[in-house]
Design an enzyme around this catalytic site. Structure first.
Site, mmCIF file in Angstrom:
data_model
loop_
_atom_site.group_PDB
_atom_site.id
_atom_site.type_symbol
_atom_site.label_atom_id
_atom_site.label_comp_id
_atom_site.label_asym_id
_atom_site.label_seq_id
_atom_site.Cartn_x
_atom_site.Cartn_y
_atom_site.Cartn_z
ATOM 1 N N ALA A 154 -10.411 0.146 -2.474
ATOM 2 C CA ALA A 154 -9.625 1.241 -3.050
ATOM 3 C C ALA A 154 -10.041 1.519 -4.493
ATOM 4 O O ALA A 154 -10.069 2.672 -4.939
ATOM 5 C CB ALA A 154 -8.137 0.906 -2.978
ATOM 6 N N ASP A 212 -14.052 5.470 1.314
ATOM 7 C CA ASP A 212 -14.446 4.877 2.593
ATOM 8 C C ASP A 212 -15.343 5.784 3.419
ATOM 9 O O ASP A 212 -16.125 5.301 4.250
ATOM 10 C CB ASP A 212 -13.206 4.527 3.422
ATOM 11 C CG ASP A 212 -12.530 3.253 2.966
ATOM 12 O OD1 ASP A 212 -13.103 2.558 2.099
ATOM 13 O OD2 ASP A 212 -11.435 2.943 3.473
ATOM 14 N N ARG A 263 -2.403 -9.020 10.107
ATOM 15 C CA ARG A 263 -1.734 -8.686 8.847
ATOM 16 C C ARG A 263 -0.250 -8.507 9.102
ATOM 17 O O ARG A 263 0.149 -7.978 10.142
ATOM 18 C CB ARG A 263 -2.291 -7.383 8.260
ATOM 19 C CG ARG A 263 -3.781 -7.206 8.329
ATOM 20 C CD ARG A 263 -4.212 -5.838 7.804
ATOM 21 N NE ARG A 263 -3.887 -5.694 6.408
ATOM 22 C CZ ARG A 263 -4.791 -5.636 5.426
ATOM 23 N NH1 ARG A 263 -6.065 -5.720 5.703
ATOM 24 N NH2 ARG A 263 -4.413 -5.503 4.185
ATOM 25 N N ARG A 304 0.818 -1.211 0.000
ATOM 26 C CA ARG A 304 0.000 0.000 0.000
ATOM 27 C C ARG A 304 0.860 1.272 0.000
ATOM 28 O O ARG A 304 0.626 2.205 -0.765
ATOM 29 C CB ARG A 304 -0.916 -0.009 1.231
ATOM 30 C CG ARG A 304 -1.808 1.206 1.378
ATOM 31 C CD ARG A 304 -2.567 1.147 2.696
ATOM 32 N NE ARG A 304 -3.390 -0.037 2.773
ATOM 33 C CZ ARG A 304 -4.668 -0.103 2.396
ATOM 34 N NH1 ARG A 304 -5.254 0.984 1.910
ATOM 35 N NH2 ARG A 304 -5.358 -1.216 2.508
#
Length: 432
Positions: A335, A322, A203, A123
């Protein structure tokens, strides 16, 4: 440098005179600003963070996003993003049964069009490419370290008030600063409360050093990029190696009932991850064990009901990305849908013109709303498909467990759709 017949990525259309404020410099905000620039609007970005940081781990952009990226300076941004992204054309996606570890099916990676590529990468690294393109190539003003105190609007303008007291006005404000955006109250007229999703995600992103030192895990790092998923009762574990196997990334979605006010990240504990997968294929634990604990994040997921509207009462503040419609990770479209928002509103503003901003903003919502809601639902359906797998049915037809790649999502051209739909939708709005 001449790009698309323009100098240094100059706008594709003549100046519209429409002044746009974008709040938030994430992918949604940057994308909206870049698209507004392309359509000839005067745009600036305000971002709370004081500096750009390479945060996060893996992020996915479907070919419906790749089509958008490709139009930025005639493919130049795609060329910058490609070396940072996973290449699974040879490897595909191995889907394993959670306990035995057997590969149930290898889902081949389709060959996407040059003009609509697919991206999966870090990201922070991909964000830096887009941020620098907006700031340096296009010269879009990005004001870092500016927290928003409140939003305002009347019939003629809208704007933001910064925490320092400064007031900035524009024709329209695009609030792309996430699910905690203060613009949500301006749009809704009340504070909406999140709900527990019942899930959280561990994650991690880390270098391959310890993976290479173990003969049993080295296979994932010595043969290019890889993607493997283990699917089990109410959990799934996805593991990737990227940039020719040099970087490793995994995510584990699992049940979690913590009562928190918002999706948020906390430091993760390897012991908790290992406990959750103790009855799974030992390879999962082996991979997790190679993870430096300081690289582990525990991301709590909360759910928000779909908003009844993304548009403020006067039609001059719009929620984007978002802030309007958060997605579950299993959709792999959050995204991308934020980028589609930016494309659509930029086209609508140009076609409506400076005198019709509220109509353009409301037309954007009408054009986008049903598509976004349908795409949001895929996150729930994919999660449930994996977490409630009927393994007897999978034995008969392994393809039913593949990750969905739906043409109605991937083949969609947001820019063309907005161009085609705007006049009719705007006419309906003005006739009401």
């Amino acid at each position: 440098m001449t790009i698309n017949g323009k100098i240094n990525g100059a706008p594709s259309h003549s100046p519209t005179g429409i002044k746009v404020i974008v709040v938030g410099a994430g992918f949604g905000g940057l994308g909206a600003a870049i698209e507004c620039h392309r359509q000839g609007h005067d745009v600036e970005i305000y971002e709370a963070f004081p500096e750009l940081k390479q945060l996060g781990d893996i992020i996915s952009f479907g070919p419906n996003a790749g089509r958008i990226f490709y139009r930025w300076s005639n493919g130049e941004i795609v060329r910058r993003m490609r070396p940072l992204s996973i290449d699974l054309r040879n490897y595909g996606f191995n889907i394993h049964k959670y306990d035995t570890g057997e590969i149930v099916i290898n889902q081949a990676t389709p060959e996407y069009s040059v003009e609509a590529p697919n991206f999966n990468g870090h990201r922070g690294e991909l964000h830096e490419v887009v941020f620098n393109y907006a700031k340096d190539d296009l010269g879009i003003p990005i004001h870092l370290g500016n927290r928003i105190s409140t939003y305002f609007e009347d019939e003629n303008e809208s704007g933001i008030v910064l925490e320092g007291g400064a007031k900035v006005s524009a024709d329209v404000v695009l609030a792309a600063d996430g699910v905690r955006s203060r613009a949500r109250k301006s749009v809704l007229g009340y504070e909406d409360k999140p709900k527990s999703s019942g899930y959280a995600v561990w994650r991690a992103w880390f270098p391959n050093k310890d993976m290479l030192a173990d003969p049993l895990t080295a296979q994932y790092c010595e043969n290019g990029d890889t993607f493997n998923g283990w699917i089990g009762p109410d959990m799934h574990f996805l593991f990737s190696t990227i940039k020719d196997g040099s970087d490793c990334c995994w995510v584990l979605t699992h049940p979690d009932e913590h009562d928190i006010d918002e999706s948020w990240s906390f430091p993760g504990k390897l012991s908790e991850v290992k406990e959750a997968i103790k009855d799974w294929d030992p390879m999962c634990t082996r991979i997790v064990s190679k993870t430096p604990e300081e690289m582990l994040v525990d991301w709590k997921l909360v759910y928000r009901d779909p908003l009844p509207t993304w548009v403020s009462p006067k039609g001059r503040i719009l929620l984007v990305g978002d802030s309007a419609h958060p997605f579950l990770p299993t959709s792999a479209q959050g995204a991308t849908q934020a980028l589609e928002d930016g494309v659509c509103i930029a086209v609508c503003l140009r076609k409506g013109g400076k005198e019709n901003v509220p109509v353009s903003v409301r037309a954007h919502e009408k054009i986008r709303y049903d598509r976004v809601r349908a795409t949001q639902k895929t996150g729930e359906s994919t999660r449930d498909m994996w977490h409630k797998t009927d393994w007897d049915k999978v034995k008969k037809n392994p393809e039913i467990i593949q990750f969905p790649r739906q043409n109605w999502i991937f083949d969609f051209d947001t820019e063309n759709n907005a161009e085609e739909m705007y006049d009719e939708v705007a006419r309906e709005l003005t006739e009401v």
